[in-house]
Structure formats: C-alpha cells, structure tokens
Design an enzyme around this catalytic site. Sequence first.
Site, mmCIF file in Angstrom:
data_model
loop_
_atom_site.group_PDB
_atom_site.id
_atom_site.type_symbol
_atom_site.label_atom_id
_atom_site.label_comp_id
_atom_site.label_asym_id
_atom_site.label_seq_id
_atom_site.Cartn_x
_atom_site.Cartn_y
_atom_site.Cartn_z
ATOM 1 N N GLY A 10 0.785 -1.032 -0.078
ATOM 2 C CA GLY A 10 -0.107 -0.069 0.030
ATOM 3 C C GLY A 10 0.853 1.342 0.096
ATOM 4 N N GLU A 157 6.405 3.919 10.697
ATOM 5 C CA GLU A 157 6.685 4.618 9.523
ATOM 6 C C GLU A 157 6.238 6.306 9.630
ATOM 7 O OE1 GLU A 157 8.862 4.151 7.060
ATOM 8 O OE2 GLU A 157 8.480 6.215 6.969
ATOM 9 N N ASN A 220 1.513 11.308 15.749
ATOM 10 C CA ASN A 220 0.371 11.637 14.956
ATOM 11 C C ASN A 220 -0.565 12.323 15.993
ATOM 12 O OD1 ASN A 220 1.078 10.793 12.832
ATOM 13 N ND2 ASN A 220 -0.132 8.986 12.828
ATOM 14 N N CYS A 272 -4.317 8.296 8.709
ATOM 15 C CA CYS A 272 -3.810 8.058 10.008
ATOM 16 C C CYS A 272 -4.375 8.796 11.205
ATOM 17 C CB CYS A 272 -2.519 8.164 9.789
ATOM 18 S SG CYS A 272 -1.666 6.950 8.797
ATOM 19 N N LYS A 275 -7.857 7.663 13.046
ATOM 20 C CA LYS A 275 -7.830 6.490 13.722
ATOM 21 C C LYS A 275 -6.669 6.195 14.586
ATOM 22 C CE LYS A 275 -4.747 3.730 10.528
ATOM 23 N NZ LYS A 275 -3.730 3.039 11.475
ATOM 24 N N ARG A 447 -8.651 26.079 2.158
ATOM 25 C CA ARG A 447 -7.131 25.995 2.473
ATOM 26 C C ARG A 447 -6.540 27.049 2.224
ATOM 27 N NH1 ARG A 447 -6.163 20.518 3.968
ATOM 28 N NH2 ARG A 447 -7.557 19.012 3.280
HETATM 29 P P1 NAD Z 1 -2.903 0.434 2.657
HETATM 30 O O1 NAD Z 1 -4.369 -0.007 2.648
HETATM 31 O O2 NAD Z 1 -2.533 1.306 1.474
HETATM 32 O O3 NAD Z 1 -2.279 -0.712 2.254
HETATM 33 C C1 NAD Z 1 -2.347 -2.130 3.121
HETATM 34 C C2 NAD Z 1 -2.157 -3.008 2.056
HETATM 35 O O4 NAD Z 1 -2.180 -4.266 2.930
HETATM 36 C C3 NAD Z 1 -3.403 -3.444 1.415
HETATM 37 O O5 NAD Z 1 -3.185 -3.350 0.041
HETATM 38 C C4 NAD Z 1 -4.045 -4.631 1.628
HETATM 39 O O6 NAD Z 1 -4.498 -5.458 0.522
HETATM 40 C C5 NAD Z 1 -2.768 -5.410 2.235
HETATM 41 N N1 NAD Z 1 -3.188 -6.561 3.034
HETATM 42 C C6 NAD Z 1 -4.043 -6.822 4.239
HETATM 43 N N2 NAD Z 1 -4.003 -7.923 4.837
HETATM 44 C C7 NAD Z 1 -2.825 -8.570 4.164
HETATM 45 C C8 NAD Z 1 -2.512 -9.864 4.225
HETATM 46 N N3 NAD Z 1 -2.842 -10.582 5.352
HETATM 47 N N4 NAD Z 1 -1.211 -10.346 3.699
HETATM 48 C C9 NAD Z 1 -0.938 -9.322 2.533
HETATM 49 N N5 NAD Z 1 -1.512 -8.167 2.253
HETATM 50 C C10 NAD Z 1 -2.392 -7.666 2.948
HETATM 51 O O7 NAD Z 1 -2.459 0.826 3.942
HETATM 52 P P2 NAD Z 1 -1.147 2.166 4.221
HETATM 53 O O8 NAD Z 1 -1.608 3.313 4.073
HETATM 54 O O9 NAD Z 1 0.055 1.465 3.606
HETATM 55 O O10 NAD Z 1 -1.025 1.886 5.858
HETATM 56 C C11 NAD Z 1 -0.391 0.597 6.163
HETATM 57 C C12 NAD Z 1 -0.259 0.666 7.604
HETATM 58 O O11 NAD Z 1 0.923 1.720 7.641
HETATM 59 C C13 NAD Z 1 -1.352 1.339 8.725
HETATM 60 O O12 NAD Z 1 -1.152 0.644 9.881
HETATM 61 C C14 NAD Z 1 -1.214 2.584 8.558
HETATM 62 O O13 NAD Z 1 -1.634 3.077 9.896
HETATM 63 C C15 NAD Z 1 0.479 2.857 8.592
HETATM 64 N N6 NAD Z 1 0.916 4.008 8.167
HETATM 65 C C16 NAD Z 1 0.382 4.799 7.179
HETATM 66 C C17 NAD Z 1 0.761 5.804 6.848
HETATM 67 C C18 NAD Z 1 0.344 6.763 5.746
HETATM 68 O O14 NAD Z 1 0.614 7.632 5.245
HETATM 69 N N7 NAD Z 1 -0.619 6.056 4.640
HETATM 70 C C19 NAD Z 1 2.197 6.609 7.362
HETATM 71 C C20 NAD Z 1 2.598 5.670 8.467
HETATM 72 C C21 NAD Z 1 2.118 4.501 8.998
#
Ligand code: NAD
EC number: 1.1.1.22
Length: 480
Positions: A10, A157, A220, A272, A275, A447
């Site tokens: 993701g 991250e 956050n 984020c 949540k 904005r």
């Molecule tokens: P996202 O939805 O873009 O990606 C998550 C991916 O995980 C999806 O593609 C999903 O299909 C896959 N997935 C789910 N279960 C799975 C499994 N069992 N095996 C393999 N793949 C699986 O989410 P994201 O934005 O990348 O966020 C991921 C995590 O990182 C979250 O916990 C989020 O809070 C954290 N995070 C996000 C950001 C951000 O800016 N988006 C920044 C820091 C931390």
Amino acid sequence: MVKICCLGAGYVGGPTMAVIALKCPSIEVVVVDISVTRISAWNGDQLPIYEPGLDDVVKQCRGRNLFFSTDIEKHVSEADIIFVSVNTPTKTRGLGAGKAADLTYWESAARMIADVARSDKIVVEKSTVPVKTAEAIEKILTHNSKGIDFQILSNPEFLAEGTAIQDLFNPDRVLIGGRETPGGRKAVQALKDVYANWVPEDRILTTNLWSAELSKLAANAFLAQRISSVNAISALCEATGANASEVAYAVGKDTRIGPRFLNSSVGFGGSCFQKDILNLVYICECNGLPEVANYWKQVIKINDYQKSRFVNRVVSSMFNTVAGKKIAVLGFAFKKDTGDTRETPAIDVCKGLLGDKARISIYDPQVTEDQIQRDLAMNKFDWDHPVHLQPMSPTAVKQVTVTWDAYEATKGAHGVCILTEWDEFKSLDYKKIYESMQKPAFVFDGRNVVDPQKLREIGFIVYSIGKPLDPWLKDMPAVA
Ligand code: NAD
C-alpha cells in the site's frame, strides 16, 4: 544476500520497500499483497498510488532487486526480515467499535508467518499498531514456532503522503524498538544495518518495543493537535477580525513552537490521524486514564467542528439554503500531491452539502469518479478495510458529478469550495470562472489557496478560513 519480504503493498509498503531496494542493491526486496489488482498495478506502467518521485525509484530497481508478487507464502518462507505493513483500521463492530484498532489483518498475517516459516525470522511491525501489539504477535508466532526463533521489532513509519519519497530518502529519524535481550539486540542491529545504507547513524533511534509503538501514536496525536489548535483559533479569528495566518506566523516565530503545521484549514484528513488518535483514546480508557483519553478526544472533536462549521458557513452565506444549487468542489484528496481520499474532509463537506440538497460538481487532478462515488456512499470507518474485501458497486450519488477540468466543474455554479491545496488552484483564471458562474458568485476557500482581496476585486464574495470576514458574510446568520 539478505532477503526482505513486505506484507502489504500500500501507501507505506510500496514506497518504503522501493526506497530500501534502491538504497541497498545487495538486498532482495519482495512486496506481497492479497490484492491481485494492486500487485498487477505495481508490476505495470500505472502504479496503484500517486506519489511524486515514486515512478522513478520503482523503475530503477523493479526486476533488479525489487519484486511485487501475490505468492505470499513462498516469499515469507524465504525471507530473513518480514515487514508487516497491512491495514490497521478502526474497528467497526464489537468491543471498542469506533475507537479500537482492528488487528484482523495483522493477526492473520502473523498466523500465516507462523505457518509457513521454516527458518528464523525478524518480524517488523511497520503498520501503526496499539502499544503492546508486539506482545500479542509474539504469542501467536512463538506458540506455533516449531523451534524457530522469531524476533519482533517495532519500526513505525513516519513518512507523509505527498512527500513520501523525500521523507524516506532523508528521514528526520528512523525508530527501531526491540526486546532488551541478546536476540532482540541482534535483530535491532540487523535492521539498523539495512537503514545505515543511507540514513546517518545519529538519526537511527533505538528504544524498547513499547516506546517505539507508542511514539508513532504520540507523534500523530501531536501533529493533529497542532492543526486542531490553529483551527480552533481560526474560529475565534473570524469572530473577532483577527487573521489566522498572521496569528500563526507570529506564534510560530517562537522557536519553542516553530512555524510548520500551523495552517488553518477545513480540517485534517488522511488514513492515520483520526484512526491513531481514536486508538490512543481507547488505550487510555483501557488503562484507566479517562482524563488523558478526553484530552486527545478533543483534537478529533475540533476537527469535526471545523468541517461542520465550513458547511454551515457555505449554507448560511447562500441565503441559508443550497437546495438545487450547483456547488463546485475543487479538490477531493485529503492533501495535495496524493490521490488518497481516506478520511478526506471533502467527504464530510460534500455529505453536509448533499444533506442540504445541493448539486455538487467535483474536480480533483488525481482522484477518479469511481473513488469519489465509493467514498460518498461508504459508511464511516469502512474505508480502510481492503477495497477488494468491500462490497462493490455502491449506488452512485445522483446529485454528484465528477469532471476532469476545474472550469467545467465551476461552470454555472453558485459557489466554489476549495477543499485541497493543489498548486494548480492558485493559478486558475478566476475571472473566467467568475464570468461563467451564477451571481452572486461565492468562493469558500478551505485551504487558504486564493488571495481573497484579488478575488473580491473580480466580484466574488469570498470566505477564507480564519481570515477577516467579507462584509457580505458578516450580515449573514452567525455560524456555530
Ligand atoms: P494500505 O491500505 O494502502 O495498504 C495496506 C495493504 O495491505 C493493502 O493493499 C491490503 O490489501 C494489504 N493486506 C491486508 N492484509 C494483508 C495480508 N494478510 N497479507 C498481505 N497483504 C495484506 O495502507 P497504508 O496506508 O499502506 O497503511 C498501512 C499501515 O501503515 C497502517 O497501519 C497505517 O496506519 C500505517 N501508516 C500509514 C501511513 C500513511 O501515510 N498512509 C504512514 C505511516 C504509517
């Protein structure tokens, strides 16, 4: 050769692993996901996420030491280090619904790792998780371990969408938490060695597991709290004639406060902040700390207040009704330079205007019609559950049209709402827009993108968050 596998392709897994592959040519990195469409997109010309600079990084290493695959078990079993970067959304049902993190995806990933592992593994929490999650994951892994040594690390991250590649190239810090045991310390060192390929050593911080997990939630919460603080002040600015930009500038000049992240706006969004704060609130409540929980809850309440205040301002300015009126919405993504719409304030603003029976025409340079319709049809908190697991084909909201051009969206409109700070909105031909609109023509800038004075000279009635009110708006009913 060290082998890394990342579960979850993701917004975090994709860019993070691409940068590790670029900076560490001697490491093989495989990103796996349960979504076949996402993996095909990572292997194709149109990457599944828009992020400046990402295409270039992927092109340089894909097929060399960076691979995207759906063969999850094979790559997990071969890897030395497994990053888990799957969704950790807010629970929608059951105990803690609406607050607690839903660890379904994380738990199933851990169980799968336990099942397929045949050699020692370092398992890295990349997802944002509640503090103490590592303990639960450790139990799942070691309970089924068949003599395999699993070391759990927390490596949250801190990248920001829109600047992810720059943030990964040049992070303020990399945080690694691990067990304070010989095995734990060795695992921390192994991950440190990966980052040390490009991150200066003094920026790689090591802590115990719980500090690393909690630091991400706290970071956050602090960031979101700054936005809610300046947004709370913006309401008072509008009521008193002060200017929120001037106040923020003066406040931010204090080196103890600093100038960044002090722009008033229609509210924060993204996957984020809300949540993670809800999660923090829930953890405080579970630990018998209601005062602390209530403190952080207020950050979300002000954010909700800011969004509804914006909608109220639009409606009250336009003679207390927008029924049947065309409102153009410029920008739908939660911030510029991303196509991500998760928790974007645009959803709540559009729903608020639709509730008053407006017709809405939306333009965003990076968000598709399908995504917008899906977002407007979805229930709160459903958005962060993997798309392929969600009910498909929501009924399109009829009063909403989506265009690929700002001039088309604003043609014949009674009002324009700017909801994302895309650079291109600064240089639109507002005279042309004014001429094509119904009169009186309104601009509601959520904005602070436009110069209100210049637009007033064209003839617009302008509302800019936190700025002294247009005489027209002063005469309209008060907004709460
Ligand atoms: P996202 O939805 O873009 O990606 C998550 C991916 O995980 C999806 O593609 C999903 O299909 C896959 N997935 C789910 N279960 C799975 C499994 N069992 N095996 C393999 N793949 C699986 O989410 P994201 O934005 O990348 O966020 C991921 C995590 O990182 C979250 O916990 C989020 O809070 C954290 N995070 C996000 C950001 C951000 O800016 N988006 C920044 C820091 C931390």
